[in-house]
Design a protein around this motif. Structure first.
Motif, PDB file in Angstrom:
ATOM      1  N   ILE A  27       0.837  -1.207   0.000  1.00 45.15           N
ATOM      2  CA  ILE A  27       0.000   0.000   0.000  1.00 45.15           C
ATOM      3  C   ILE A  27       0.870   1.255   0.000  1.00 45.15           C
ATOM      4  CG2 ILE A  27      -1.694   1.356   1.313  1.00 45.15           C
ATOM      5  CD1 ILE A  27      -3.093  -1.239   2.015  1.00 45.15           C
ATOM      6  N   MET A  37       3.097   8.721 -10.760  1.00 44.71           N
ATOM      7  CA  MET A  37       2.830   8.295 -12.137  1.00 44.71           C
ATOM      8  C   MET A  37       2.234   9.465 -12.946  1.00 44.71           C
ATOM      9  SD  MET A  37      -0.443   5.813 -11.480  1.00 44.71           S
ATOM     10  CE  MET A  37      -2.110   6.457 -11.203  1.00 44.71           C
ATOM     11  N   VAL A  40      -3.552  10.481 -15.277  1.00 39.85           N
ATOM     12  CA  VAL A  40      -4.364   9.607 -16.139  1.00 39.85           C
ATOM     13  C   VAL A  40      -5.464  10.434 -16.799  1.00 39.85           C
ATOM     14  CG1 VAL A  40      -5.855   7.573 -16.183  1.00 39.85           C
ATOM     15  CG2 VAL A  40      -3.876   7.619 -14.650  1.00 39.85           C
ATOM     16  N   VAL A  58      -3.735  -5.131  -8.151  1.00 41.31           N
ATOM     17  CA  VAL A  58      -4.307  -6.484  -8.200  1.00 41.31           C
ATOM     18  C   VAL A  58      -3.752  -7.323  -7.045  1.00 41.31           C
ATOM     19  CG1 VAL A  58      -4.401  -8.617  -9.542  1.00 41.31           C
ATOM     20  CG2 VAL A  58      -4.730  -6.420 -10.684  1.00 41.31           C
ATOM     21  N   VAL A 104     -10.978   1.413  -1.487  1.00 44.15           N
ATOM     22  CA  VAL A 104     -10.073   2.164  -2.382  1.00 44.15           C
ATOM     23  C   VAL A 104      -9.686   1.329  -3.615  1.00 44.15           C
ATOM     24  CG1 VAL A 104      -7.810   3.298  -2.556  1.00 44.15           C
ATOM     25  CG2 VAL A 104      -9.293   3.763  -0.593  1.00 44.15           C
ATOM     26  N   PRO A 105      -9.222   0.070  -3.435  1.00 44.82           N
ATOM     27  CA  PRO A 105      -8.884  -0.710  -4.636  1.00 44.82           C
ATOM     28  C   PRO A 105     -10.089  -0.965  -5.546  1.00 44.82           C
ATOM     29  CG  PRO A 105      -7.871  -1.689  -2.693  1.00 44.82           C
ATOM     30  CD  PRO A 105      -8.805  -0.624  -2.205  1.00 44.82           C
ATOM     31  N   GLY A 108     -10.659   1.999  -7.733  1.00 42.43           N
ATOM     32  CA  GLY A 108      -9.632   2.062  -8.781  1.00 42.43           C
ATOM     33  C   GLY A 108      -9.920   1.053  -9.880  1.00 42.43           C
ATOM     34  N   TRP A 109     -10.338  -0.126  -9.471  1.00 42.90           N
ATOM     35  CA  TRP A 109     -10.695  -1.222 -10.405  1.00 42.90           C
ATOM     36  C   TRP A 109     -11.849  -0.773 -11.314  1.00 42.90           C
ATOM     37  CZ3 TRP A 109     -12.502  -6.457  -7.752  1.00 42.90           C
ATOM     38  CH2 TRP A 109     -12.896  -7.389  -8.729  1.00 42.90           C
ATOM     39  N   ASN A 111     -12.791   2.281 -12.019  1.00 43.37           N
ATOM     40  CA  ASN A 111     -12.335   3.346 -12.914  1.00 43.37           C
ATOM     41  C   ASN A 111     -11.501   2.770 -14.060  1.00 43.37           C
ATOM     42  OD1 ASN A 111      -9.871   5.488 -13.440  1.00 43.37           O
ATOM     43  ND2 ASN A 111     -11.870   6.478 -13.293  1.00 43.37           N
ATOM     44  N   ARG A 115     -12.213   2.666 -18.309  1.00 39.94           N
ATOM     45  CA  ARG A 115     -11.250   3.118 -19.341  1.00 39.94           C
ATOM     46  C   ARG A 115     -10.885   1.982 -20.288  1.00 39.94           C
ATOM     47  NH1 ARG A 115      -9.045   7.880 -17.612  1.00 39.94           N
ATOM     48  NH2 ARG A 115      -9.361   8.383 -15.422  1.00 39.94           N
ATOM     49  N   VAL A 119      -8.012  -5.477 -15.660  1.00 43.27           N
ATOM     50  CA  VAL A 119      -7.459  -5.509 -14.307  1.00 43.27           C
ATOM     51  C   VAL A 119      -7.159  -6.966 -13.977  1.00 43.27           C
ATOM     52  CG1 VAL A 119      -7.901  -5.030 -11.866  1.00 43.27           C
ATOM     53  CG2 VAL A 119      -8.646  -3.405 -13.615  1.00 43.27           C
ATOM     54  N   SER A 146      -9.028   8.669  -5.863  1.00 49.10           N
ATOM     55  CA  SER A 146      -7.873   9.533  -5.603  1.00 49.10           C
ATOM     56  C   SER A 146      -8.017  10.263  -4.271  1.00 49.10           C
ATOM     57  CB  SER A 146      -7.716  10.538  -6.738  1.00 49.10           C
ATOM     58  OG  SER A 146      -7.531   9.854  -7.964  1.00 49.10           O
ATOM     59  N   ALA A 149      -7.567   7.855  -1.388  1.00 44.90           N
ATOM     60  CA  ALA A 149      -6.169   7.431  -1.221  1.00 44.90           C
ATOM     61  C   ALA A 149      -5.458   8.408  -0.289  1.00 44.90           C
ATOM     62  CB  ALA A 149      -5.474   7.357  -2.578  1.00 44.90           C
TER      63      ALA A 149
HETATM   64  C1  HEM Z   1      -4.869   0.504  -1.727  1.00 41.33           C
HETATM   65  C2  HEM Z   1      -4.729   0.500  -3.031  1.00 41.33           C
HETATM   66  C3  HEM Z   1      -4.542   1.738  -3.852  1.00 41.33           C
HETATM   67  C4  HEM Z   1      -4.023   2.960  -3.513  1.00 41.33           C
HETATM   68  C5  HEM Z   1      -3.489   3.406  -2.166  1.00 41.33           C
HETATM   69  C6  HEM Z   1      -4.097   3.801  -4.706  1.00 41.33           C
HETATM   70  C7  HEM Z   1      -3.666   5.112  -4.781  1.00 41.33           C
HETATM   71  C8  HEM Z   1      -3.805   5.931  -5.864  1.00 41.33           C
HETATM   72  C9  HEM Z   1      -3.321   7.284  -5.945  1.00 41.33           C
HETATM   73  C10 HEM Z   1      -2.563   8.013  -4.842  1.00 41.33           C
HETATM   74  C11 HEM Z   1      -3.672   7.782  -7.168  1.00 41.33           C
HETATM   75  C12 HEM Z   1      -3.357   9.162  -7.741  1.00 41.33           C
HETATM   76  C13 HEM Z   1      -4.351  10.178  -7.285  1.00 41.33           C
HETATM   77  C14 HEM Z   1      -4.016  11.579  -7.776  1.00 41.33           C
HETATM   78  O1  HEM Z   1      -3.749  11.757  -8.973  1.00 41.33           O
HETATM   79  O2  HEM Z   1      -4.054  12.477  -6.940  1.00 41.33           O
HETATM   80  C15 HEM Z   1      -4.387   6.729  -7.859  1.00 41.33           C
HETATM   81  C16 HEM Z   1      -4.948   6.852  -9.122  1.00 41.33           C
HETATM   82  C17 HEM Z   1      -5.476   5.795  -9.831  1.00 41.33           C
HETATM   83  N1  HEM Z   1      -5.533   4.483  -9.416  1.00 41.33           N
HETATM   84 FE1  HEM Z   1      -5.073   3.780  -7.597  1.00 41.33          FE
HETATM   85  N2  HEM Z   1      -4.640   3.071  -5.730  1.00 41.33           N
HETATM   86  C18 HEM Z   1      -4.914   1.808  -5.251  1.00 41.33           C
HETATM   87  C19 HEM Z   1      -5.448   0.742  -5.977  1.00 41.33           C
HETATM   88  C20 HEM Z   1      -5.794   0.798  -7.301  1.00 41.33           C
HETATM   89  C21 HEM Z   1      -6.303  -0.308  -8.084  1.00 41.33           C
HETATM   90  C22 HEM Z   1      -6.560  -1.730  -7.553  1.00 41.33           C
HETATM   91  C23 HEM Z   1      -6.536   0.152  -9.334  1.00 41.33           C
HETATM   92  C24 HEM Z   1      -7.039  -0.599 -10.533  1.00 41.33           C
HETATM   93  C25 HEM Z   1      -6.681  -1.768 -10.830  1.00 41.33           C
HETATM   94  C26 HEM Z   1      -6.183   1.553  -9.357  1.00 41.33           C
HETATM   95  C27 HEM Z   1      -6.327   2.381 -10.447  1.00 41.33           C
HETATM   96  C28 HEM Z   1      -6.099   3.736 -10.436  1.00 41.33           C
HETATM   97  C29 HEM Z   1      -6.441   4.608 -11.539  1.00 41.33           C
HETATM   98  C30 HEM Z   1      -7.112   4.183 -12.838  1.00 41.33           C
HETATM   99  C31 HEM Z   1      -6.068   5.896 -11.151  1.00 41.33           C
HETATM  100  C32 HEM Z   1      -6.292   7.197 -11.926  1.00 41.33           C
HETATM  101  C33 HEM Z   1      -7.602   7.745 -11.451  1.00 41.33           C
HETATM  102  C34 HEM Z   1      -8.030   9.008 -12.155  1.00 41.33           C
HETATM  103  O3  HEM Z   1      -7.205   9.945 -12.226  1.00 41.33           O
HETATM  104  O4  HEM Z   1      -9.174   9.065 -12.612  1.00 41.33           O
HETATM  105  N3  HEM Z   1      -5.731   1.922  -8.100  1.00 41.33           N
HETATM  106  N4  HEM Z   1      -4.433   5.621  -7.044  1.00 41.33           N
END
Ligand code: HEM
Ligand code: HEM
Length: 179
Positions: A27, A37, A40, A58, A104-105, A108-109, A111, A115, A119, A146, A149
């Motif tokens: 995490i 990164m 997106v 994943v 949170v995951p 993200g999944w 989202n 797109r 996953v 986001s 997170a």
């Molecule tokens: C505990 C698990 C996770 C944490 C802590 C985490 C954390 C983050 C963070 C910090 C960002 C950037 C936010 C920003 O730009 O300010 C982000 C964006 C993103 N994450 Fe995760 N993430 C996690 C799991 C996942 C998973 C499982 C997926 C998908 C398989 C995922 C997909 C994405 C995507 C697609 C974005 C871009 C979202 C957007 O800008 O619309 N994340 N995540």
């Protein structure tokens, strides 16, 4: 203490400890990847660092599922059932961390699927698609992902401070029993 007296100290199984530290590491790495990164946007592909965010994500999804099953099957023994206010606060933070480790995951999944990103761990498997491609809801859930997170990072920070407080200031066994 007589040999058959209940152990008053909370003890975690080796599996629970291993999972705690492995998931913690992933995490923290995931937060660093997420914040470093590239941004997106529409049409961005899950390659490079963004690809790693999906792979690590994943692994987190799978390990958190295992962790919750282990927690239910073998809860920690002993511990403070008749808890004071501070113990309850700690338990509340742990419950919140479990909730965030699930929510949170999943956001993200959702989202990622909106797109049209797979996953999974290609070429081994792909997790089910939980959001239609182009979905407005999927887009909005990405924003919540986001934001949450960041909330998660703050709560983890408090949790770590609490662990260090127990170890260095209260000088009790709270941190040692998770080692
Ligand atoms: C505990 C698990 C996770 C944490 C802590 C985490 C954390 C983050 C963070 C910090 C960002 C950037 C936010 C920003 O730009 O300010 C982000 C964006 C993103 N994450 Fe995760 N993430 C996690 C799991 C996942 C998973 C499982 C997926 C998908 C398989 C995922 C997909 C994405 C995507 C697609 C974005 C871009 C979202 C957007 O800008 O619309 N994340 N995540
Ligand atoms: C991503 C980071 C982390 C997450 C999500 C997390 C989550 C959790 C959760 C949910 C529990 C409750 C376990 C249970 O009762 O089943 C817990 C316990 C614990 N965590 Fe973490 N943790 C993280 C990082 C850390 C770190 C870096 C430390 C080091 C200070 C730490 C120290 C502890 C300790 C000492 C306990 C045991 C508390 C007790 O015995 O009541 N955690 N953690």
């Amino acid at each position: 203490m007589t040999p058959d007296a209940p152990n008053p100290l909370r003890t975690y199984s080796r599996t629970a400890k291993a999972l705690h530290w492995l998931v913690a590491l992933l995490i923290v790495a995931q937060l660093v990847i997420g914040w470093t990164m590239p941004h997106v946007r529409k049409g961005t592909l899950p390659i490079g660092e963004i690809g790693w965010h999906v792979i690590v994500g994943v692994l987190i999804i799978l390990l958190v599922a295992v962790r919750i099953v282990v927690r239910i099957a073998r809860p920690p023994t002993g511990g403070s059932a008749a808890a004071g206010l501070v113990d309850r606060l700690g338990q509340g933070v742990h419950a919140l961390l479990y909730l965030l480790m699930v929510v949170v995951p999943i956001l993200g999944w959702a989202n990622a699927n909106s797109r049209d990103w797979a996953v999974g761990l290609a070429p081994l498997f792909e997790l089910p698609r939980i959001m239609p491609v182009g979905s407005k809801l999927g887009h909005d859930l990405g924003d919540i992902h986001s934001d949450l997170a960041l909330v998660m990072a703050v709560i983890i920070g408090l949790h770590v401070l609490a662990g260090l407080y127990h170890h260095w200031i209260r000088r009790d066994d709270t941190l040692r029993r998770m080692m």
